[in-house]
Scaffold this motif. Structure first.
Motif, PDB file in Angstrom:
ATOM      1  N   THR A   1      22.322  83.234  35.677  1.00  0.00           N
ATOM      2  CA  THR A   1      21.321  84.168  35.155  1.00  0.00           C
ATOM      3  C   THR A   1      21.530  85.575  35.710  1.00  0.00           C
ATOM      4  OG1 THR A   1      19.801  83.402  36.889  1.00  0.00           O
ATOM      5  CG2 THR A   1      19.559  82.440  34.699  1.00  0.00           C
ATOM      6  N   ASP A   2      21.977  85.691  36.964  1.00  0.00           N
ATOM      7  CA  ASP A   2      22.278  87.016  37.518  1.00  0.00           C
ATOM      8  C   ASP A   2      23.413  87.688  36.752  1.00  0.00           C
ATOM      9  OD1 ASP A   2      20.532  87.871  39.448  1.00  0.00           O
ATOM     10  OD2 ASP A   2      21.589  86.950  41.131  1.00  0.00           O
ATOM     11  N   VAL A   3      24.475  86.938  36.486  1.00  0.00           N
ATOM     12  CA  VAL A   3      25.619  87.500  35.766  1.00  0.00           C
ATOM     13  C   VAL A   3      25.211  87.907  34.341  1.00  0.00           C
ATOM     14  CG1 VAL A   3      27.895  86.969  34.796  1.00  0.00           C
ATOM     15  CG2 VAL A   3      27.341  86.275  37.137  1.00  0.00           C
ATOM     16  N   ALA A   4      24.446  87.059  33.669  1.00  0.00           N
ATOM     17  CA  ALA A   4      24.012  87.372  32.309  1.00  0.00           C
ATOM     18  C   ALA A   4      23.149  88.632  32.289  1.00  0.00           C
ATOM     19  CB  ALA A   4      23.241  86.185  31.723  1.00  0.00           C
ATOM     20  N   ARG A   5      22.257  88.775  33.272  1.00  0.00           N
ATOM     21  CA  ARG A   5      21.414  89.968  33.314  1.00  0.00           C
ATOM     22  C   ARG A   5      22.239  91.213  33.624  1.00  0.00           C
ATOM     23  NH1 ARG A   5      16.313  88.453  37.009  1.00  0.00           N
ATOM     24  NH2 ARG A   5      17.906  87.330  38.202  1.00  0.00           N
ATOM     25  N   ALA A   6      23.271  91.079  34.453  1.00  0.00           N
ATOM     26  CA  ALA A   6      24.141  92.216  34.738  1.00  0.00           C
ATOM     27  C   ALA A   6      24.798  92.729  33.459  1.00  0.00           C
ATOM     28  CB  ALA A   6      25.209  91.823  35.763  1.00  0.00           C
ATOM     29  N   VAL A   7      25.256  91.804  32.613  1.00  0.00           N
ATOM     30  CA  VAL A   7      25.901  92.194  31.355  1.00  0.00           C
ATOM     31  C   VAL A   7      24.902  92.889  30.435  1.00  0.00           C
ATOM     32  CG1 VAL A   7      27.003  91.324  29.266  1.00  0.00           C
ATOM     33  CG2 VAL A   7      27.646  90.382  31.507  1.00  0.00           C
ATOM     34  N   LEU A   8      23.699  92.330  30.306  1.00  0.00           N
ATOM     35  CA  LEU A   8      22.699  92.909  29.404  1.00  0.00           C
ATOM     36  C   LEU A   8      22.251  94.300  29.863  1.00  0.00           C
ATOM     37  CD1 LEU A   8      20.508  89.735  28.763  1.00  0.00           C
ATOM     38  CD2 LEU A   8      22.028  90.860  27.130  1.00  0.00           C
TER      39      LEU A   8
END
Length: 450
Positions: A98-105
């Motif tokens: 979830t951290d990685v996905a939020r970084a991309v968004l």
């Protein structure tokens, strides 16, 4: 707590309460705390950037509040549907993904010239991913810290959240003025990356344990997901203390309106972007001081009796905005409000400790859903009121209605606590390890601080 546990976690002696230093001596918790600190700093800078961006583009208090409300309302869906991921999948992996996905968004949000509707859609997606992350973090915490050390750790996380909000908001105004909105959002994206690395390399993996103590599997059928939601609702709904304390937590819906109205309030006072950051920092500053005072100076058996009065006290100072005082007085009133908001943290810690490990993520998610949904509605309604009247008038009215709601919730909590005959204290009213079958206790407080 046994001497073996004290040795394994570097905890305090039995005759003194655990301290923040005791919790930071536990290496996995220290890494979890470090990742949280960096992520929150970036988040608050991004909130200032989005608030300034929307108000500059629209000059509308209602639209500014709506954008801010989008950081709360997605939990109405994400809380019940996504928090259960922390019970079905490895919890460390859930946090990293979830951290990685939020970084991309957030990196996409930082693209210059991004249309406002697209920013809003991305913001909703980022907030939805916060639900499984927070549920996983809250569920894994009792396995990193035990007994009174767990209570101290939860208090440290809450204090860090509020302190990082103060610093992030205070620096956010000048930083956005200096760098612009896009670089500020880029900073937020980078903090999510760092958090993912720290959590991924620094925490042990952990799965939810079923009733028989065996780790749960990752079955993800729709029927199983619905069953987990229903079970989480039963866990929360069957305990009068949990219901009353969730009601007390939701009183923050009237207090959080000050954050959604910070930009229009500063404009009303004729102040600049830096004032937006100061207004946003005022309530967290008070909360950070209040959390330390409540957890270090107030005996655990006294804290439950203070929850209702403190909830009322968090709303009373907001009524002073009706006099339209100058900026320093407004900041002072909002700091006092934040001081009283400290009751959220011990209530939150007790809630997590009270729920069995197999359902902890889902139950926490449902509690967060109620909290965040009411906060989002509160911010949205206050924005509409500010557009129709004025920002000070909207804040004062929120405070007045909040006092009434806090009185009702406080009475419900008193009846539930007296009826149960239990000493809930700051850690669930017992020295048993969190999550043990005999650990009673309540609710959810500030979700990001859990």
């Amino acid at each position: 707590m046994t001497r073996r546990n004290r040795g394994s976690q570097g905890g305090p002696d039995d005759d003194r309460p655990a301290t923040f230093a005791d919790t930071l001596a536990v290496a996995p918790f220290r890494r979890l705390w470090t990742g949280q600190l960096l992520s929150i700093l970036g988040d608050q800078v991004a909130r200032v950037a989005l608030t300034v961006l929307v108000f500059d583009r629209t000059a509308s208090a209602a639209l500014t509040a709506l954008t801010y409300a989008l950081t709360f309302l997605p939990d109405l869906v994400a809380g019940p549907l996504l928090s259960g991921l922390a019970d079905r999948f490895p919890r460390r992996a859930t946090m990293v993904v979830t951290d990685v996905a939020r970084a991309v968004l957030v990196a996409v949000m930082a693209v210059p010239g991004m249309p406002l509707p697209a920013l809003c859609v991305l913001l909703v997606a980022v907030q939805m991913l916060a639900a499984p992350f927070l549920a996983a973090r809250s569920a894994i915490l009792p396995h990193l810290l035990e007994g009174d050390r767990y209570v101290a750790g939860a208090a440290l996380i809450g204090t860090t959240y509020q302190s990082a909000q103060v610093l992030g908001f205070a620096l956010g105004g000048p930083l956005v003025t200096l760098l612009g909105v896009s670089p500020a959002l880029g900073v937020d994206a980078a903090t999510f990356v760092v958090s993912a690395v720290v959590v991924g390399l620094g925490l042990p993996e952990h799965r939810a344990a079923g009733p028989d103590g065996v780790p749960t599997t990752t079955g993800a059928g729709a029927r199983e997901a619905l069953a987990r939601i229903a079970q989480g609702a039963r866990v929360v709904g069957r305990d009068a203390r949990l219901r009353a304390l969730i009601a007390l937590a939701c009183v923050s819906a009237f207090v959080v309106t000050v954050e959604g109205l910070a930009a229009p309030y500063a404009a009303h006072l004729g102040a600049g972007t830096a004032a937006v950051g100061l207004l946003l920092a005022a309530n967290p500053l008070g909360a950070a001081v209040g959390i330390v005072a409540l957890t270090r100076l107030v005996a655990p058996e006294v804290r439950p009796r203070l929850l209702g009065p403190l909830a009322v006290g968090s709303c009373v100072p907001l009524i002073g905005s009706a006099l339209d005082p100058p900026l320093p007085v407004v900041i002072g009133l909002w700091v006092v409000s934040g001081l009283c908001c400290a009751y959220q943290v011990p209530a939150n810690a007790a809630f997590v400790a009270a729920v069995a490990d197999a359902h902890r993520g889902q139950a926490f998610g449902l509690a967060v859903t109620a909290l965040r949904a009411t906060q989002g509605v509160g911010v949205l309604v206050s924005g509409v009121l500010a557009q129709a009247t004025s920002p000070p008038g909207a804040v004062a009215l929120s405070g007045a209605v909040g006092v009434v709601a806090a009185l009702a919730a406080g009475l419900a909590w008193r009846r539930a606590r007296v009826g149960s005959g239990a000493d809930t204290g700051g850690s669930g009213g017992t020295r048993e390890p969190p999550g043990s079958p005999g650990s009673p206790g309540p609710t959810a407080g500030t979700p990001d601080a859990a």
